[in-house]
Design a protein around this motif. Structure first.
Motif, mmCIF file in Angstrom:
data_model
loop_
_atom_site.group_PDB
_atom_site.id
_atom_site.type_symbol
_atom_site.label_atom_id
_atom_site.label_comp_id
_atom_site.label_asym_id
_atom_site.label_seq_id
_atom_site.Cartn_x
_atom_site.Cartn_y
_atom_site.Cartn_z
ATOM 1 N N GLU A 102 28.114 51.715 29.553
ATOM 2 C CA GLU A 102 28.211 52.420 28.276
ATOM 3 C C GLU A 102 27.224 51.854 27.259
ATOM 4 O O GLU A 102 26.634 52.598 26.470
ATOM 5 N N LYS A 103 27.054 50.541 27.300
ATOM 6 C CA LYS A 103 26.070 49.908 26.420
ATOM 7 C C LYS A 103 24.670 50.417 26.736
ATOM 8 O O LYS A 103 23.884 50.723 25.837
ATOM 9 N N VAL A 104 24.370 50.499 28.033
ATOM 10 C CA VAL A 104 23.054 50.984 28.458
ATOM 11 C C VAL A 104 22.843 52.414 27.968
ATOM 12 O O VAL A 104 21.781 52.765 27.444
ATOM 13 N N LYS A 105 23.890 53.222 28.115
ATOM 14 C CA LYS A 105 23.783 54.619 27.679
ATOM 15 C C LYS A 105 23.516 54.716 26.181
ATOM 16 O O LYS A 105 22.672 55.489 25.733
ATOM 17 N N ARG A 106 24.254 53.921 25.420
ATOM 18 C CA ARG A 106 24.076 53.961 23.966
ATOM 19 C C ARG A 106 22.675 53.491 23.582
ATOM 20 O O ARG A 106 22.006 54.111 22.756
ATOM 21 N N ALA A 107 22.235 52.399 24.203
ATOM 22 C CA ALA A 107 20.899 51.874 23.904
ATOM 23 C C ALA A 107 19.839 52.918 24.247
ATOM 24 O O ALA A 107 18.899 53.151 23.473
ATOM 25 N N ALA A 108 20.004 53.571 25.397
ATOM 26 C CA ALA A 108 19.036 54.585 25.820
ATOM 27 C C ALA A 108 19.025 55.738 24.830
ATOM 28 O O ALA A 108 17.968 56.228 24.423
ATOM 29 N N SER A 109 20.205 56.151 24.428
ATOM 30 C CA SER A 109 20.321 57.262 23.487
ATOM 31 C C SER A 109 19.664 56.912 22.148
ATOM 32 O O SER A 109 18.955 57.724 21.543
#
Lengths: 365, 365
Positions: free
Chosen positions: A198-205
């Motif tokens: 989820e952290k990766v997703k948020r950072a990517a977003s």
């Protein structure tokens, strides 16, 4: 190079797809890289407003240029609107074309280089043409180079809609500019297990990237396969998008995933052994398997192999076979491999049998 | 008959319990039969109103008579209130005494015949004494005969509270009369899978019987083990209770279960193969197992063996080993077998290791 069978042939289905090869660069985490270019012919309206005749004209012009462009040693052309549904689904499952191209009966086509299936051109999808290149492992620059070369060869004989102010003009404003989408498909089981995904997703977003599942825009990540792509195309040269993904983002995610794997093994060895073991137990002993649970279990077994966990390390299938299995357990591939139509229940049976057979060492002298 | 080790010895835990033997009459469905008799001494108040001195007097009197009664070739006596908690739990897990007897620090005792553990007498549980006999398989008449004989020998030297109008007087009105509870423990995986178990429960309830789980009054059925017992004792002679259970109810349930098994195999062979296969896969490959999931999976593997389903038929463990495993994976047994105290996580690890080892054929010459 003499195998020019169509991607929907029994042999191709049994062999799997070239972009799912194991042993590629950073292949423990990176499954494949994809570069897609959206292009339109000038002098024709976008497809949403094109007449049937205009559609046909576009298709003829693009197809003729594809034939001249020598994109690969051999080339397949298919009138997608004339293909049976199963064939269309096979091409979608193989990631050679989009679900959008598969839909509908208006004239549309697909060109695929054979036997490698690395370059494909969708005609009359959202844009008049979409060139894509798909390569195994961490090979984004190579995919970009191949897609770009294919694009050059196609543009050579076509009048492409281009604005000196905006760049390439496309049907959807999100593609205006370079018209490029670069995607990297990553296998991230440890980040998912440790809930860091989820952290990766948020950072990517936050960085203007999208994270999607194995099967595109609206699909959930299946088998812990996540596709990271650029979102913005306007005002950003391809080299910047490439550098950002290839040099910054993807290496960072790879490092995170590897750290998460080591961390799982260091801090919770039993838990990860248990999860991988259960997955293997399911694949070896279930007699009915859904696609979702199969993908999830194959993902865990692949992680088990990466971590050298006893049970998983001892199976007959290598990493490449596991990746190919993820493709082959999809409904259309399964039916092509079985060489018969199957309903959902029959597919679940056949899927379980196929998976068990692939993971079990051959016995006998 | 020379093995007179206590039921909480390492060897006993590793051996399992006598009433879980395989190969018994109707052993494919019937696990064990139990007859329990509730008795009280006249001249003493029921335990809820007894003083500590009265409690001790009761215990002394009963213990002395037990010693005289020659209930078995060897006999264990334990002051339960002085036993460590793990020992108490072991006896409860082995079904040699109730959870109620295990609780509390007031004087209470247990006598168990050794080495068979077939007859036990709880002293100062709800009633002054409760005699029980536990036998493997469909052996209710035999269990009744053994319990009855033990009771005769005990009553011989004790003044038992008995009313010519009501029969045996007991602390709880539900036991007044014969004071007998007859129970049959059944393995009913097919009735549970086909959801017919609810019908059986309703029918049993309509006939004044209770259906409970592996661990008594309030436990959920675990491992598809269901205990059917009479509820009413007043005004119904033992012979009637025995005949009803032994000649009508239990044979009917056995026939239902067997029909349900055949039916599953005929109508949904894949589904039952799948469920049994998944259970086996879990037991063979998990590295952490909870008691509940272990019980459930062992139950399915046992069904798989009964139906001769390939994977399950090929395991190293026979039906008796599977039943013993259900007992041995319980927390206290597990710790005794391991010869060390373990927290929940350690038990889950050890449980998975033990189960895997028991189901895996020994390798090597």
């Amino acid at each position: 190079m003499s195998d020019t069978r169509a991607p929907w042939s029994v042999e191709s289905a049994r062999r799997g797809a070239g972009w799912l090869l194991g042993g590629a660069i950073d292949g423990d985490v990176v499954v494949s890289c994809r570069v897609r270019l959206a292009r339109n012919l000038s002098g024709f309206p976008f497809l949403s407003r094109a007449t049937l005749d205009q559609r046909l004209e576009v298709m003829d012009a693009v197809r003729a240029q594809i034939a001249r462009a020598s994109l690969g040693p051999a080339l397949l052309w298919a009138n997608i609107h004339e293909l049976p549904s199963l064939e269309r689904t096979l091409l979608v499952e193989r990631h050679l074309m989009s679900k959008e191209l598969a839909k509908g009966d208006l004239p549309r086509g697909l060109a695929v280089t054979l036997p490698d299936e690395r370059v494909s051109v969708m005609v009359n999808e959202e844009d008049h043409l979409r060139v894509q290149c798909l390569l195994p492992g961490m090979a984004l620059p190579q995919a970009w180079a191949m897609a770009s070369e294919a694009d050059d060869r196609l543009e050579d004989g076509l009048d492409i809609a281009y604005s000196s102010r905006y760049g390439y003009l496309t049907a959807c404003p999100t593609n205006v500019g370079t018209g490029v989408r670069m995607s990297v498909m990553l296998h991230l089981p440890a980040l998912r297990l440790s809930a860091e995904i989820e952290k990766v997703k948020r950072a990517a977003s936050d960085m203007g990237l999208s994270v999607r599942g194995f099967y595109g825009e609206n699909s959930e990540a299946s088998g812990d396969l996540f596709q990271i792509s650029n979102q913005r195309t306007l005002g950003r040269p391809e080299s910047m998008i490439l550098a950002e993904l290839h040099e910054q983002i993807v290496p960072t995610v790879i490092a995170y995933e590897r750290a998460a794997r080591r961390n799982l093994l260091d801090k919770q060895p039993r838990l990860v052994e248990d999860q991988c073991g259960r997955a293997l137990g399911l694949l070896l002993h279930a007699r009915l398997l859904t696609p979702e649970e199969t993908m999830g279990a194959i993902s865990m077994v692949r992680l088990g192999r990466a971590l050298n966990i006893a049970d998983c390390a001892g199976i007959a299938a290598d990493d490449a076979t596991l990746l190919q299995l993820m493709l082959q357990v999809q409904p259309a591939h399964l039916q092509r491999i079985a060489e018969r139509q199957m309903d959902q229940q029959q597919r679940r049976e056949y899927r379980a049998d196929l998976v068990r057979q692939r993971l079990t060492p051959a016995t006998g002298a």
